[in-house]
Design a protein around this motif. Structure first.
Motif, PDB file in Angstrom:
ATOM      1  N   GLY A  15       6.174  -7.286  -1.246  1.00 28.63           N
ATOM      2  CA  GLY A  15       7.275  -6.931  -0.423  1.00 28.63           C
ATOM      3  C   GLY A  15       7.693  -5.640  -0.661  1.00 28.63           C
ATOM      4  N   PRO A  16       8.775  -5.027   0.403  1.00 28.92           N
ATOM      5  CA  PRO A  16       9.024  -3.650   0.213  1.00 28.92           C
ATOM      6  C   PRO A  16       9.960  -3.339  -0.870  1.00 28.92           C
ATOM      7  N   THR A  17      10.039  -2.215  -1.322  1.00 24.46           N
ATOM      8  CA  THR A  17      10.980  -1.604  -2.302  1.00 24.46           C
ATOM      9  C   THR A  17      12.338  -2.163  -1.898  1.00 24.46           C
ATOM     10  N   ALA A  18      13.213  -2.541  -3.161  1.00 22.30           N
ATOM     11  CA  ALA A  18      14.470  -2.934  -3.077  1.00 22.30           C
ATOM     12  C   ALA A  18      14.526  -4.102  -2.334  1.00 22.30           C
ATOM     13  N   SER A  19      13.573  -5.121  -2.105  1.00 23.74           N
ATOM     14  CA  SER A  19      13.888  -6.283  -1.443  1.00 23.74           C
ATOM     15  C   SER A  19      14.221  -7.514  -2.542  1.00 23.74           C
ATOM     16  N   SER A 106       2.957  -1.277  -5.070  1.00 27.26           N
ATOM     17  CA  SER A 106       1.847  -0.446  -4.848  1.00 27.26           C
ATOM     18  C   SER A 106       1.114  -1.438  -4.154  1.00 27.26           C
ATOM     19  N   ALA A 107       0.972  -1.582  -2.788  1.00 27.62           N
ATOM     20  CA  ALA A 107       0.161  -2.660  -2.036  1.00 27.62           C
ATOM     21  C   ALA A 107      -1.287  -2.406  -2.260  1.00 27.62           C
ATOM     22  N   LEU A 108      -1.983  -1.277  -2.409  1.00 23.57           N
ATOM     23  CA  LEU A 108      -3.359  -0.929  -2.450  1.00 23.57           C
ATOM     24  C   LEU A 108      -3.709  -1.611  -3.843  1.00 23.57           C
ATOM     25  N   TYR A 109      -2.709  -1.182  -4.940  1.00 20.43           N
ATOM     26  CA  TYR A 109      -3.142  -1.625  -6.251  1.00 20.43           C
ATOM     27  C   TYR A 109      -3.148  -3.255  -6.216  1.00 20.43           C
ATOM     28  N   GLU A 155      -2.633   6.674   8.241  1.00 20.73           N
ATOM     29  CA  GLU A 155      -1.365   5.818   8.356  1.00 20.73           C
ATOM     30  C   GLU A 155      -0.945   5.207   6.988  1.00 20.73           C
ATOM     31  N   ARG A 156      -1.707   4.958   6.071  1.00 22.91           N
ATOM     32  CA  ARG A 156      -1.496   4.306   4.681  1.00 22.91           C
ATOM     33  C   ARG A 156      -1.316   5.237   3.418  1.00 22.91           C
ATOM     34  N   ILE A 157      -1.755   6.420   3.734  1.00 20.61           N
ATOM     35  CA  ILE A 157      -1.630   7.548   2.558  1.00 20.61           C
ATOM     36  C   ILE A 157      -0.743   8.629   3.023  1.00 20.61           C
ATOM     37  N   GLU A 158       0.307   8.740   2.107  1.00 21.40           N
ATOM     38  CA  GLU A 158       1.523  10.046   2.434  1.00 21.40           C
ATOM     39  C   GLU A 158       0.796  11.124   2.789  1.00 21.40           C
ATOM     40  N   VAL A 159       1.498  11.985   3.434  1.00 21.69           N
ATOM     41  CA  VAL A 159       0.936  13.415   3.763  1.00 21.69           C
ATOM     42  C   VAL A 159       0.940  14.152   2.514  1.00 21.69           C
ATOM     43  N   GLU A 160       2.140  14.057   1.738  1.00 23.47           N
ATOM     44  CA  GLU A 160       2.039  14.902   0.394  1.00 23.47           C
ATOM     45  C   GLU A 160       0.947  14.342  -0.676  1.00 23.47           C
ATOM     46  N   ASN A 161       0.574  13.296  -0.553  1.00 25.43           N
ATOM     47  CA  ASN A 161      -0.181  12.954  -1.688  1.00 25.43           C
ATOM     48  C   ASN A 161      -1.719  13.496  -1.768  1.00 25.43           C
ATOM     49  N   GLN A 271      10.056   5.341   4.586  1.00 24.79           N
ATOM     50  CA  GLN A 271       8.884   5.143   5.041  1.00 24.79           C
ATOM     51  C   GLN A 271       7.832   4.718   4.315  1.00 24.79           C
ATOM     52  N   PHE A 272       8.052   4.865   2.852  1.00 25.13           N
ATOM     53  CA  PHE A 272       7.141   4.020   2.184  1.00 25.13           C
ATOM     54  C   PHE A 272       7.084   2.701   2.130  1.00 25.13           C
ATOM     55  N   ALA A 273       8.298   1.987   2.460  1.00 19.38           N
ATOM     56  CA  ALA A 273       8.512   0.552   2.841  1.00 19.38           C
ATOM     57  C   ALA A 273       8.009   0.106   4.012  1.00 19.38           C
ATOM     58  N   ARG A 274       7.893   1.042   4.871  1.00 20.84           N
ATOM     59  CA  ARG A 274       7.195   0.603   6.199  1.00 20.84           C
ATOM     60  C   ARG A 274       5.754   0.602   6.005  1.00 20.84           C
ATOM     61  N   ARG A 275       5.231   1.491   5.223  1.00 18.29           N
ATOM     62  CA  ARG A 275       3.701   1.511   4.995  1.00 18.29           C
ATOM     63  C   ARG A 275       3.559   0.362   4.078  1.00 18.29           C
ATOM     64  N   GLN A 276       4.205  -0.189   3.133  1.00 15.78           N
ATOM     65  CA  GLN A 276       4.157  -1.250   2.260  1.00 15.78           C
ATOM     66  C   GLN A 276       3.836  -2.603   3.334  1.00 15.78           C
TER      67      GLN A 276
END
Length: 307
Positions: A15-19, A106-109, A155-161, A271-276
């Motif tokens: 589930g998303p962060t802070a849920s 971390s959904a991928l993990y 879509e699943r990888i942050e621009v800054e990563n 934005q991270f929560a949306r990607r999750q």
């Protein structure tokens, strides 16, 4: 991770962060005589506590926690390494007759741990060339290239990563296939696996994120980051990318005000929560439980005991 009908199941809370995943993980671990396995990529780092919302030991209800506080902030960490650590912890927990309860953002993990996932090889020469290019043109430029080659991966990888962008481009180059084609398939390594999702409406989630981020800064995130910089945070290829920590580093460098950092951290977290959610929304194996359901623990236990 083989099992028999008497082996405890593997329970994963997503589930998303802070849920509210952490509270549910503790409730279920208590009910199942279980132990918690962290699946948050950044909570493996010692000292990264406030910005990762790491549960303090005094609030863990005496429940053992694994894959937590195992690395220094200078240490890199890959999904493949995390997969190995978590699967070893799960095997140990089940070998003692306890139930592993996985929780983290971390959904991928999480998918890499639960599902059949073989990691593509690497080519040092390709990796070195891409990393050199990253140092020259920056992560946004390479991310734009990734978006052209493999939109689902971008879509699943942050621009800054930049580290993950480089890895995705490396896999595309050496395999000739999209990076997204190498992501986990929806097939559990162990069929006695249960995924429980905490569902929450967007407005409430955004409000919770805003409250959490401001509390992080109020509770001393800048002081935490200042200390971690002395320990080598800025040199870390993984830890320095954490949301909140990037913004705090900018504040300490005089590049951003605290209020700007709070706003940028909130936006990045949303934005991270949306990607999750993008990872999980297409997984029919997840049983979703409303965040505010007073019977959610009972309902969760019914699902787990039916496996």
């Amino acid at each position: 991770m083989p099992s028999t009908p008497t082996t405890p199941p593997i329970v994963a809370i997503v589930g998303p962060t802070a849920s509210g995943k952490t509270a549910l993980s503790l409730d279920l671990a208590q009910a199942l005589d279980g132990e918690v396995v962290n699946t948050d990529a950044m909570q493996v780092y010692r000292g990264m506590d406030i910005g990762t919302a790491k549960l303090p030991p005094a609030e863990r209800r005496g429940i053992p926690h694994h894959v937590l506080d195992t690395l220094d902030v200078r240490d890199p960490a890959t999904v493949a390494e995390f997969q190995g650590w978590a699967r070893a912890a799960i095997a140990d927990i089940r070998g003692r007759g306890a139930t592993p309860v996985l929780v983290g953002g971390s959904a991928l993990y999480t998918r890499a741990i639960l599902d059949r996932f073989e990691f593509p090889g690497t080519d040092p020469a390709v990796r070195a060339r891409l990393e050199s290019e990253l140092a020259v043109v920056g992560s946004p430029a390479l991310h734009a290239r990734l978006r052209e080659l493999d939109p689902p991966a971008a879509e699943r990888i942050e621009v800054e990563n930049g580290r993950r962008v480089v890895r995705a481009l490396e896999v595309i180059e050496i395999t000739g296939a999209p990076f997204s084609a190498n992501l986990p398939v929806q097939e559990y390594v162990d069929p006695r696996t249960v995924q429980l999702g905490v569902s929450i409406d967007r407005e409430t989630l955004d409000q919770r994120i805003a409250v959490r981020v401001r509390r992080m800064f109020d509770d001393g995130l800048l002081e935490e980051v200042s200390r971690l910089l002395d320990e080598g945070l800025a040199e870390g290829r993984t830890a320095a990318l954490a949301i909140g920590y990037r913004q705090a580093i900018a504040v300490l460098a005089g590049e951003m005000s605290v209020e700007e950092a709070i706003e940028k951290t909130s936006v990045a977290t949303r934005q991270f929560a949306r990607r999750q959610l993008a990872w999980w929304r297409n997984d029919p194996r997840i049983t979703w439980l409303p965040y505010d359901d007073p019977e959610r623990v009972t309902r969760a236990l019914e699902v787990i005991r039916a496996v």
